[in-house]
Scaffold this motif. Structure first.
Motif, PDB file in Angstrom:
ATOM      1  N   GLY A 103       5.650   6.130   3.746  1.00 32.07           N
ATOM      2  CA  GLY A 103       4.235   6.547   2.903  1.00 32.07           C
ATOM      3  C   GLY A 103       3.388   5.344   3.374  1.00 32.07           C
ATOM      4  N   LEU A 104       1.916   5.249   2.793  1.00 25.19           N
ATOM      5  CA  LEU A 104       1.058   4.769   2.620  1.00 25.19           C
ATOM      6  C   LEU A 104       0.325   4.088   2.137  1.00 25.19           C
ATOM      7  N   GLN A 137      -1.544  -0.667   2.372  1.00 29.21           N
ATOM      8  CA  GLN A 137      -3.038  -0.151   2.768  1.00 29.21           C
ATOM      9  C   GLN A 137      -2.309  -2.310   3.291  1.00 29.21           C
ATOM     10  N   PRO A 180      -2.083  -2.453  10.456  1.00 26.27           N
ATOM     11  CA  PRO A 180      -1.752  -1.226  11.193  1.00 26.27           C
ATOM     12  C   PRO A 180      -1.241  -0.551  12.060  1.00 26.27           C
ATOM     13  N   THR A 196       2.406   0.645  12.165  1.00 23.58           N
ATOM     14  CA  THR A 196       1.853   2.882  11.906  1.00 23.58           C
ATOM     15  C   THR A 196       2.476   2.957  12.291  1.00 23.58           C
ATOM     16  N   GLN A 213       8.132   8.516   8.429  1.00 20.58           N
ATOM     17  CA  GLN A 213       6.703   7.995   8.087  1.00 20.58           C
ATOM     18  C   GLN A 213       6.173   6.698   7.805  1.00 20.58           C
ATOM     19  N   VAL A 214       5.486   6.096   8.647  1.00 21.43           N
ATOM     20  CA  VAL A 214       5.158   4.520   7.789  1.00 21.43           C
ATOM     21  C   VAL A 214       3.475   4.785   8.135  1.00 21.43           C
ATOM     22  N   THR A 215       2.707   4.713   7.423  1.00 30.14           N
ATOM     23  CA  THR A 215       1.241   4.666   7.960  1.00 30.14           C
ATOM     24  C   THR A 215       0.281   3.365   6.818  1.00 30.14           C
ATOM     25  N   VAL A 216      -0.623   2.452   8.231  1.00 35.68           N
ATOM     26  CA  VAL A 216      -0.934   1.363   7.066  1.00 35.68           C
ATOM     27  C   VAL A 216      -2.738   1.663   7.315  1.00 35.68           C
ATOM     28  N   SER A 217      -3.051   1.415   5.846  1.00 32.73           N
ATOM     29  CA  SER A 217      -4.437   1.397   6.968  1.00 32.73           C
ATOM     30  C   SER A 217      -5.168   0.311   6.673  1.00 32.73           C
TER      31      SER A 217
END
Length: 123
Positions: A10-11, A13, A88, A91, A118-122
């Motif tokens: 997931g997404l 922070q 980040p 990701t 999917q791994v997303t790091v903002s």
């Protein structure tokens, strides 16, 4: 003979945490070594972590050591990757892999692969 399905991506922070799961089906899961790999856009697939079938030894890439923890629950036919202090740079699409011969840091070693999560790091 072995099917693997990843979940938990997931997404998140930067500085947050995620736990990835890899659910396995097939015979003699407890005798398979498991590995986690990841691939970011424009980069080659890289080793993240691996664990022996017995769970008594685990291995980590230098980039994640101290932040990620691999574990397995053979009774649930599941391998986990706990990811803390995410950056980040983490990701990527994360894949789990399995092989009856043992663990390896080389992707070409593994016979069975999941579809990825999917791994997303903002930032």
């Amino acid at each position: 003979q072995v099917q693997l399905v990843e979940s938990g991506g997931g997404l998140v922070q930067a500085g947050g945490s995620l736990r990835l799961s890899c659910a396995a089906s097939g015979r003699t899961f407890s005798n398979y070594a498991m590995g986690w790999f990841r691939q970011a856009p424009g980069k080659e697939r890289e080793f993240v972590s691996a664990i022996r079938w017995s769970g008594d030894s685990s291995y980590y890439a230098d980039s994640v050591k101290g932040r990620f923890t691999i574990s397995r629950d053979n009774a649930k036919n599941t391998v986990y990757l706990q990811m803390n202090s995410l950056k980040p740079e983490d990701t990527a699409v994360y894949y789990c892999a399995a092989d009856s011969r043992g663990s390896s840091r080389n992707a070409s070693w593994y016979k069975y692969w999941g579809q990825g999560t999917q791994v997303t790091v903002s930032s």
